[in-house]
Write a protein that holds these residues in place. Structure first.
Motif, PDB file in Angstrom:
ATOM      1  N   GLY A 199       0.792  -1.219   0.000  1.00 52.13           N
ATOM      2  CA  GLY A 199       0.000   0.000   0.000  1.00 52.13           C
ATOM      3  C   GLY A 199       0.825   1.270   0.000  1.00 52.13           C
ATOM      4  O   GLY A 199       0.280   2.358  -0.211  1.00 52.13           O
ATOM      5  N   ASP A 200       2.151   1.161   0.248  1.00 52.40           N
ATOM      6  CA  ASP A 200       3.004   2.348   0.173  1.00 52.40           C
ATOM      7  C   ASP A 200       3.100   2.842  -1.270  1.00 52.40           C
ATOM      8  O   ASP A 200       3.184   2.042  -2.210  1.00 52.40           O
ATOM      9  CB  ASP A 200       4.415   2.027   0.686  1.00 52.40           C
ATOM     10  CG  ASP A 200       4.475   1.844   2.194  1.00 52.40           C
ATOM     11  OD1 ASP A 200       5.533   1.412   2.688  1.00 52.40           O
ATOM     12  OD2 ASP A 200       3.462   2.139   2.865  1.00 52.40           O
ATOM     13  N   VAL A 201       3.111   4.161  -1.448  1.00 49.43           N
ATOM     14  CA  VAL A 201       3.278   4.726  -2.786  1.00 49.43           C
ATOM     15  C   VAL A 201       4.748   4.572  -3.195  1.00 49.43           C
ATOM     16  O   VAL A 201       5.642   5.081  -2.540  1.00 49.43           O
ATOM     17  CB  VAL A 201       2.874   6.212  -2.820  1.00 49.43           C
ATOM     18  CG1 VAL A 201       3.102   6.793  -4.211  1.00 49.43           C
ATOM     19  CG2 VAL A 201       1.416   6.381  -2.406  1.00 49.43           C
ATOM     20  N   VAL A 202       4.976   3.843  -4.284  1.00 56.20           N
ATOM     21  CA  VAL A 202       6.340   3.578  -4.723  1.00 56.20           C
ATOM     22  C   VAL A 202       6.698   4.291  -6.019  1.00 56.20           C
ATOM     23  O   VAL A 202       7.876   4.483  -6.330  1.00 56.20           O
ATOM     24  CB  VAL A 202       6.584   2.059  -4.884  1.00 56.20           C
ATOM     25  CG1 VAL A 202       6.492   1.363  -3.538  1.00 56.20           C
ATOM     26  CG2 VAL A 202       5.596   1.453  -5.887  1.00 56.20           C
ATOM     27  N   ALA A 203       5.687   4.706  -6.807  1.00 48.01           N
ATOM     28  CA  ALA A 203       5.985   5.341  -8.093  1.00 48.01           C
ATOM     29  C   ALA A 203       4.729   6.007  -8.631  1.00 48.01           C
ATOM     30  O   ALA A 203       3.608   5.774  -8.154  1.00 48.01           O
ATOM     31  CB  ALA A 203       6.503   4.312  -9.098  1.00 48.01           C
ATOM     32  N   THR A 204       4.921   6.834  -9.631  1.00 49.65           N
ATOM     33  CA  THR A 204       3.816   7.380 -10.413  1.00 49.65           C
ATOM     34  C   THR A 204       4.173   7.234 -11.886  1.00 49.65           C
ATOM     35  O   THR A 204       5.350   7.298 -12.258  1.00 49.65           O
ATOM     36  CB  THR A 204       3.533   8.865 -10.098  1.00 49.65           C
ATOM     37  OG1 THR A 204       4.733   9.613 -10.293  1.00 49.65           O
ATOM     38  CG2 THR A 204       3.032   9.034  -8.686  1.00 49.65           C
ATOM     39  N   MET A 205       3.168   7.041 -12.726  1.00 45.25           N
ATOM     40  CA  MET A 205       3.389   6.929 -14.161  1.00 45.25           C
ATOM     41  C   MET A 205       2.457   7.906 -14.871  1.00 45.25           C
ATOM     42  O   MET A 205       1.279   8.026 -14.536  1.00 45.25           O
ATOM     43  CB  MET A 205       3.181   5.497 -14.659  1.00 45.25           C
ATOM     44  CG  MET A 205       1.842   4.875 -14.305  1.00 45.25           C
ATOM     45  SD  MET A 205       1.745   3.089 -14.644  1.00 45.25           S
ATOM     46  CE  MET A 205       1.970   3.015 -16.413  1.00 45.25           C
ATOM     47  N   ASP A 206       3.015   8.616 -15.855  1.00 41.34           N
ATOM     48  CA  ASP A 206       2.252   9.595 -16.630  1.00 41.34           C
ATOM     49  C   ASP A 206       1.547   8.857 -17.759  1.00 41.34           C
ATOM     50  O   ASP A 206       2.141   8.589 -18.809  1.00 41.34           O
ATOM     51  CB  ASP A 206       3.199  10.671 -17.160  1.00 41.34           C
ATOM     52  CG  ASP A 206       2.461  11.820 -17.826  1.00 41.34           C
ATOM     53  OD1 ASP A 206       3.052  12.911 -17.949  1.00 41.34           O
ATOM     54  OD2 ASP A 206       1.298  11.639 -18.239  1.00 41.34           O
ATOM     55  N   LEU A 207       0.268   8.545 -17.547  1.00 40.76           N
ATOM     56  CA  LEU A 207      -0.473   7.741 -18.516  1.00 40.76           C
ATOM     57  C   LEU A 207      -0.601   8.443 -19.865  1.00 40.76           C
ATOM     58  O   LEU A 207      -0.477   7.820 -20.924  1.00 40.76           O
ATOM     59  CB  LEU A 207      -1.860   7.409 -17.967  1.00 40.76           C
ATOM     60  CG  LEU A 207      -1.910   6.644 -16.633  1.00 40.76           C
ATOM     61  CD1 LEU A 207      -3.350   6.358 -16.255  1.00 40.76           C
ATOM     62  CD2 LEU A 207      -1.114   5.358 -16.714  1.00 40.76           C
ATOM     63  N   ASP A 208      -0.833   9.757 -19.837  1.00 39.43           N
ATOM     64  CA  ASP A 208      -0.988  10.504 -21.082  1.00 39.43           C
ATOM     65  C   ASP A 208       0.301  10.506 -21.896  1.00 39.43           C
ATOM     66  O   ASP A 208       0.286  10.373 -23.130  1.00 39.43           O
ATOM     67  CB  ASP A 208      -1.421  11.941 -20.794  1.00 39.43           C
ATOM     68  CG  ASP A 208      -2.847  12.016 -20.256  1.00 39.43           C
ATOM     69  OD1 ASP A 208      -3.163  12.991 -19.564  1.00 39.43           O
ATOM     70  OD2 ASP A 208      -3.629  11.087 -20.526  1.00 39.43           O
ATOM     71  N   ALA A 209       1.439  10.649 -21.212  1.00 44.99           N
ATOM     72  CA  ALA A 209       2.729  10.660 -21.916  1.00 44.99           C
ATOM     73  C   ALA A 209       3.012   9.308 -22.548  1.00 44.99           C
ATOM     74  O   ALA A 209       3.551   9.219 -23.657  1.00 44.99           O
ATOM     75  CB  ALA A 209       3.846  11.043 -20.944  1.00 44.99           C
ATOM     76  N   ILE A 210       2.629   8.243 -21.855  1.00 47.71           N
ATOM     77  CA  ILE A 210       2.849   6.899 -22.400  1.00 47.71           C
ATOM     78  C   ILE A 210       1.992   6.678 -23.639  1.00 47.71           C
ATOM     79  O   ILE A 210       2.452   6.153 -24.661  1.00 47.71           O
ATOM     80  CB  ILE A 210       2.545   5.832 -21.327  1.00 47.71           C
ATOM     81  CG1 ILE A 210       3.550   5.949 -20.171  1.00 47.71           C
ATOM     82  CG2 ILE A 210       2.596   4.430 -21.919  1.00 47.71           C
ATOM     83  CD1 ILE A 210       3.221   5.089 -18.987  1.00 47.71           C
ATOM     84  N   LYS A 211       0.721   7.105 -23.567  1.00 51.34           N
ATOM     85  CA  LYS A 211      -0.163   6.962 -24.730  1.00 51.34           C
ATOM     86  C   LYS A 211       0.344   7.794 -25.898  1.00 51.34           C
ATOM     87  O   LYS A 211       0.306   7.357 -27.051  1.00 51.34           O
ATOM     88  CB  LYS A 211      -1.573   7.390 -24.348  1.00 51.34           C
ATOM     89  CG  LYS A 211      -2.260   6.464 -23.357  1.00 51.34           C
ATOM     90  CD  LYS A 211      -3.622   7.028 -22.947  1.00 51.34           C
ATOM     91  CE  LYS A 211      -4.298   6.141 -21.899  1.00 51.34           C
ATOM     92  NZ  LYS A 211      -5.585   6.715 -21.448  1.00 51.34           N
ATOM     93  N   ALA A 212       0.819   9.003 -25.597  1.00 48.97           N
ATOM     94  CA  ALA A 212       1.323   9.875 -26.661  1.00 48.97           C
ATOM     95  C   ALA A 212       2.561   9.303 -27.328  1.00 48.97           C
ATOM     96  O   ALA A 212       2.871   9.634 -28.465  1.00 48.97           O
ATOM     97  CB  ALA A 212       1.626  11.267 -26.097  1.00 48.97           C
ATOM     98  N   SER A 213       3.278   8.434 -26.617  1.00 47.83           N
ATOM     99  CA  SER A 213       4.474   7.800 -27.164  1.00 47.83           C
ATOM    100  C   SER A 213       4.152   6.491 -27.865  1.00 47.83           C
ATOM    101  O   SER A 213       5.060   5.721 -28.185  1.00 47.83           O
ATOM    102  CB  SER A 213       5.489   7.542 -26.048  1.00 47.83           C
ATOM    103  OG  SER A 213       5.885   8.755 -25.445  1.00 47.83           O
ATOM    104  N   ASN A 214       2.845   6.243 -28.070  1.00 46.95           N
ATOM    105  CA  ASN A 214       2.433   5.054 -28.813  1.00 46.95           C
ATOM    106  C   ASN A 214       2.773   3.761 -28.075  1.00 46.95           C
ATOM    107  O   ASN A 214       3.145   2.763 -28.677  1.00 46.95           O
ATOM    108  CB  ASN A 214       3.075   5.051 -30.207  1.00 46.95           C
ATOM    109  CG  ASN A 214       2.458   3.996 -31.114  1.00 46.95           C
ATOM    110  OD1 ASN A 214       1.325   3.572 -30.896  1.00 46.95           O
ATOM    111  ND2 ASN A 214       3.202   3.567 -32.113  1.00 46.95           N
TER     112      ASN A 214
END
Length: 665
Positions: free
Chosen positions: A104-119
């Motif tokens: 349950g500890d926060v270990v990371a964040t991912m930019d979903l929009d940036a990933i989609k924009a990178s195909n």
């Protein structure tokens, strides 16, 4: 005791939990990485799915490994599919290797929009990589779930449970024995040039791949499979790859490593499609594979081609409006800047095609240098004819044998065919040439054989075919300019792909030299406009940054008379767009022929509009050029927008697992 056997895992991210077999990556979906599940995320916050130690963080931040303290389960959280290529940009990590975390500890964040924009796909995958050794089963509850919610429950297997109860569960696994077996079966330390790794694979550069025992290595406990791609001998390990890598390095020495390459390496081996069984299916598969090799070989130089095409367009404008003389040194310098990548294209394509097909890139680059060697180019361009054979001029001899030397500047297909031949020839040469002589004689024989095959056999064959096609084109044009415009417009760029268009160029040159104009070149110009119209539709329609990044300059380049970036970088790569562009070209060619549009210069497409001005006075050819060009753009643009391309074509690359050729995670 039941409690000691129980295993619970929470979802690391909020979203739709899906069974592992629905994940679009065969390394995970087939269970090769262990039991687990996927999540289609709706939020970018990533939580620890178990309590334990962070034992692995990928250099590109897209994967984290955890080990539980009580059961010693190894849990991999993979952020997105094929996101290793993004170099860590969309990810922010809150932990380091060695940190202790609670579920349950926060270990990371991912930019979903940036990933989609990178195909790339945003699917988060969780896998218990040592599940085979540790778990009896793992049951997953699919559906919507919030990060931190328990979605998987299972039990330890009997061996692990008993070892844990008796206090003899090993805290860590040791990889020295596996490393020793791998090194021994790749041919020993003496057969290793260098070693890097990615998130799942050891990537060896071997001196002689034939010395490696593929079956033995694939059957080692701890090895998933063996793959060969891009000149690399890849041993698929899984999440424990860094541990095995460290053990191998400890065994062979750090001088064989390359940290920079390890940090940048991307998983570029796609799964081979299931082999078709019908004749038609085999033809379709073979053609699809050929197009894949062609586009894959061209992609690394597409940006250069687009830039050079734009520069060519600028140079055409400078000369058209008398700002620069075609005989001035300024023109020569700018022309060298714009033309060098095309003139020496066989060298670049030889290098990239060799990497694509598994041959030696440097050797194939040298073969490309042979084909563009000034003396040979001079013979091909001299117009000298010793004799003729099947309508083909014999302009040289080789040990007394009559030879036709063609021009290979601007060409790609002969080098791709040569790279394929080299990929078959190299393993055989490595087997028959003693190791002590291989460094000298392998490149010697390969350059001589591959260059000889292209110069003495492939080139003349292409010349005979293209000459026959050129004669057919002239015959059809004389019968009906409109019908010939339809056919030439529809199929000319196909001829370009296979280098069969070269015999058309002398016809155009001869027409301009003798009559001052060329009806045929006007039709060819329409095919350039069509490629530009199709890629323009994609540039405007696509929301993917990587598609737009290539499509816009490719559009400018095509309208400047250079279609390679549009054709190889976008239209041909996505199939339907090339067909819709060809339909637009057929329409443009038909109108050009129907209106008897004439052309008084070489420069075509929109940038060459002044080539359609009759030096004796403006006539209908100029108006006809614009009518045909606008119609071509409208048709190719509209068809491509409606039917030729959608972002899913680039986003979804279906893979199917096949022995020895796994998609890389």
């Amino acid at each position: 005791m039941a409690k000691m056997q129980a295993v619970t895992i929470t979802t690391p991210i909020t979203g739709e939990v899906i069974p592992l077999n629905q994940v679009d990556d065969p390394v995970f979906s087939t269970g090769m990485m262990g039991l687990g599940f996927g999540v289609q995320p709706t939020s970018g916050q990533v939580l620890a799915p178990v309590s334990g130690t962070v034992t692995m963080i990928a250099a590109t931040k897209h994967a984290l490994g955890f080990t539980t303290p009580d059961n010693h389960l190894e849990v991999l959280v993979h952020l997105g599919i094929d996101t290793v290529a993004l170099g860590g940009a969309p990810f922010t990590l809150n932990v380091e290797a060695g940190d202790t975390v609670q579920a349950g500890d926060v270990v990371a964040t991912m930019d979903l929009d940036a990933i989609k924009a990178s195909n790339k796909q945003t699917t988060v995958v969780l896998a218990v990589t040592n599940a085979t050794d540790k778990l009896a089963h793992l049951d997953v509850t699919p559906g919507k779930a919030t990060a931190g919610q328990t979605v998987a429950k299972g039990r330890l297997n009997a061996a692990t449970f008993n070892a844990k109860r008796q206090g003899r569960l090993k805290p860590v696994d040791h990889y020295d024995e596996l490393a020793t077996a791998i090194v021994e079966n790749v041919g020993g330390v003496e057969n290793i040039n260098s070693l890097i790794h990615c998130i799942t694979r050891l990537r060896f550069y071997l001196k002689d791949e034939s010395l490696a025992n593929d079956d033995v290595i694939a059957d080692l406990k701890g090895v998933i499979d063996v793959a060969k791609a891009g000149g690399q001998y890849q041993v698929v390990i899984g999440a424990a790859v860094t541990d095995v890598y460290d053990a191998v390095v400890k065994l062979i020495g750090p001088e064989y490593t390359n940290d920079a390459a390890t940090a940048k390496v991307v998983a570029d081996t796609n799964a081979a499609a299931q082999q078709p069984t019908t004749f038609g299916g085999k033809i379709k598969h073979g053609f699809s594979s050929l197009i894949g090799v062609i586009t894959g070989s061209m992609i690394p130089v597409i940006g250069l081609l687009a830039a050079s095409g734009i520069l060519k367009g600028i140079l055409a404008l400078l000369t058209t409006y008398k700002l620069v003389s075609a005989t001035a040194s300024t023109y020569v310098i700018i022309n060298a800047m714009s033309d060098s990548v095309f003139y020496f294209l066989p060298i670049f394509v030889g290098f990239t095609a060799a990497k694509k097909l598994g041959a030696d890139p440097v050797i194939m680059g040298i073969v490309g240098g042979v084909l563009t060697y000034p003396s040979l180019v001079s013979i091909a361009a001299s117009g000298k004819t010793i004799s003729t054979f099947m309508g083909m001029s014999i302009n040289a001899s080789f040990f007394g044998l009559p030879v036709h030397l063609a021009s290979y500047t601007y060409s790609i297909f002969p080098m791709i065919a040569g790279a394929w031949l080299a990929s078959k020839l190299e393993p055989w040469l490595k087997r028959v040439i003693p190791t002590v002589l291989r460094m000298i004689f392998l490149p010697l024989f390969e350059v001589v054989i591959v260059s000889g095959v292209i110069l003495l056999f492939l080139g003349p064959i292409i010349t005979v075919l293209s000459t026959g096609l050129a004669n057919l084109i002239v015959t059809v044009y004389n019968l009906s300019p409109a019908i010939s415009g339809l056919l030439i417009g529809g199929f000319y760029q196909v001829l370009v792909i296979f280098g069969l268009h070269w015999a058309v160029i002398p016809i155009v040159a001869n027409d301009i030299a003798t009559t001052g104009h060329s009806y045929l070149n006007a039709i060819v110009s329409a095919t350039m406009v069509a490629q530009g119209g199709a890629v323009l539709a994609i540039a405007l329609k696509s929301k993917l940054a990587n598609i737009q990044e290539l499509a816009w300059p490719a559009t400018i380049s095509a309208f400047a008379g250079v279609t390679e970036p549009a054709m190889y970088g976008i239209n041909l790569k996505y199939g339907r767009a090339f067909i819709t562009a060809s339909i637009g070209a057929a329409v443009g060619g038909f109108l050009t022929g129907l209106m008897h549009v004439n052309m008084w210069g070489f420069t075509g497409s929109l940038i060459g509009f002044t080539s359609f001005v009759n030096p004796k006075g403006m006539d209908f050819s100029f108006t006809g050029f614009w009518i045909a060009s606008i119609a071509t753009i409208v048709v190719s643009f509209t068809l491509t927008w409606l039917f030729g391309f959608k972002d899913e074509d680039a986003q979804t690359v279906k893979r199917a697992p096949k022995k020895r050729h796994l998609g890389a995670a």
